[in-house]
Design a protein around this motif. Sequence first.
Motif, short mmCIF file in Angstrom:
data_model
loop_
_atom_site.label_atom_id
_atom_site.label_comp_id
_atom_site.label_asym_id
_atom_site.label_seq_id
_atom_site.Cartn_x
_atom_site.Cartn_y
_atom_site.Cartn_z
N ALA A 123 -4.55 12.07 -4.76
CA ALA A 123 -4.49 10.81 -5.51
C ALA A 123 -3.91 9.74 -4.60
CB ALA A 123 -3.65 10.96 -6.77
N MET A 124 -4.41 8.52 -4.73
CA MET A 124 -4.01 7.45 -3.83
C MET A 124 -2.60 6.94 -4.09
SD MET A 124 -6.42 7.18 -1.70
CE MET A 124 -6.04 5.65 -0.87
N LYS A 125 -2.02 7.31 -5.23
CA LYS A 125 -0.67 6.84 -5.53
C LYS A 125 0.38 7.93 -5.34
CE LYS A 125 -1.98 3.14 -8.74
NZ LYS A 125 -1.81 2.58 -10.12
N GLU A 126 0.00 9.04 -4.71
CA GLU A 126 0.97 10.10 -4.42
C GLU A 126 2.09 9.55 -3.54
OE1 GLU A 126 -0.92 13.34 -2.51
OE2 GLU A 126 -1.77 14.20 -4.33
N GLU A 127 3.33 9.84 -3.92
CA GLU A 127 4.47 9.29 -3.18
C GLU A 127 4.46 9.75 -1.73
OE1 GLU A 127 9.37 9.09 -3.41
OE2 GLU A 127 8.23 10.19 -4.93
N LYS B 60 2.71 4.46 5.14
CA LYS B 60 3.62 3.42 5.59
C LYS B 60 4.23 3.76 6.94
CE LYS B 60 7.39 0.51 3.86
NZ LYS B 60 8.33 0.27 2.71
N PRO C 278 -5.47 1.37 -4.55
CA PRO C 278 -4.54 0.71 -5.47
C PRO C 278 -3.89 -0.50 -4.79
CG PRO C 278 -3.55 2.69 -4.59
CD PRO C 278 -4.97 2.68 -4.11
N GLU C 279 -3.30 -1.36 -5.60
CA GLU C 279 -2.71 -2.59 -5.08
C GLU C 279 -1.63 -2.33 -4.05
OE1 GLU C 279 -0.94 -6.84 -6.82
OE2 GLU C 279 -1.44 -5.18 -8.17
N VAL C 280 -0.86 -1.25 -4.25
CA VAL C 280 0.21 -0.95 -3.31
C VAL C 280 -0.33 -0.68 -1.91
CG1 VAL C 280 0.21 1.53 -3.88
CG2 VAL C 280 2.27 0.47 -2.93
N VAL C 281 -1.53 -0.11 -1.81
CA VAL C 281 -2.14 0.13 -0.51
C VAL C 281 -2.76 -1.16 0.03
CG1 VAL C 281 -3.95 1.40 0.72
CG2 VAL C 281 -2.56 2.56 -0.99
N ARG D 5 -13.12 6.03 -2.81
CA ARG D 5 -12.07 5.80 -3.79
C ARG D 5 -11.67 4.33 -3.77
NH1 ARG D 5 -7.85 10.84 -3.00
NH2 ARG D 5 -9.09 12.43 -4.07
N LEU E 114 1.81 7.83 0.25
CA LEU E 114 2.19 6.43 0.49
C LEU E 114 3.27 6.33 1.57
CD1 LEU E 114 2.18 5.04 -3.17
CD2 LEU E 114 0.47 4.66 -1.37
#
Length: 311
Positions: A64-68, A75, A92-95, A89, A71
């Motif tokens: 999943a793209m929001k996996e801590e 980073k 998400p905004e964080v990426v 895919r 991320l």
Amino acid sequence: MRLVFMGTPDFAVPSLRALLDSRHEVVGVVTQPDRPRGRGKRLQPPPVKEAALAVGLPVSQPAAMKEEGFLLGLKAWRPEVIVVVAFGRILPEVVLKMPEKGCINLHASLLPRYRGAAPIHRAVMNGETETGVTTMWMAPQLDAGDIILQERVPIGPDATTGEIHDRLALVGAELLVRTLDLVAAGRAPRHPQDEALATYAPPLSPEEEVIDWTQPAEKVYNLIRGLNPWPGAYTLRKGSRLKVYGAKILDTTNVGPPGRVEAILEAGFVVQTGRGRLLITAVQPEGKKVMPADAYLRGYPLIPGEVLGCG
């Protein structure tokens, strides 16, 4: 520039290789998880993963793209830019906000036309005479970001999706390097897309693979080449699927019972459509390889008057 590359299928591999040969630094690769493929359903790595590992690049395959963990790892690569090519895919905004210089996407159409998952298939299936590739600044909306560069590619009247796919992959790789050179120099333009001209290319559905012989010859022909080599257009013969990979339009005016085999020729067999006739030149019976239609006829004789498409 330091960049992270996100991509999954064969289409993305030329872009990754072009970036590796450029003055930019690929610090990591993100791709989809390994999937079961083939008759044995064994886990197989995506083509981009194979290409990345072959040159020693680190690879991340988040579920999943929001996996801590993902991320944090992304980073830690400290990308100045993230490049996305057929990743599969939505970011998400964080990426999207992570890299200093933004996220760049290579899309296989002349945006704003054919946004979505199947732009090459749809262009060929619709009988387009031209397509191309677009680089754009990524936005939260699907394929709606500002355009940076575009390159046009003609679609010949006999071209298949496979042929156009391979051409666009190479042209797109070159366009991507030019785009990143502009980004690095701070000269990459932003051309907003005209929403009034936007069209969409949704994923193919299983129902679309079935040949509808009531359609005109041109439309059936475009479906056959549009689904070649994958997933393949098919008709039914005596309850079994018969995929059709090669055809020629004989005429566009003749009218008769759709799906009826009209004649057996040296090069294959003639089928009546809703308007016009097609010469079928290459097929694939269930459980067999693609073969010339004349070879098929030697093992599976057809009789003029037989109707295809019936269970």
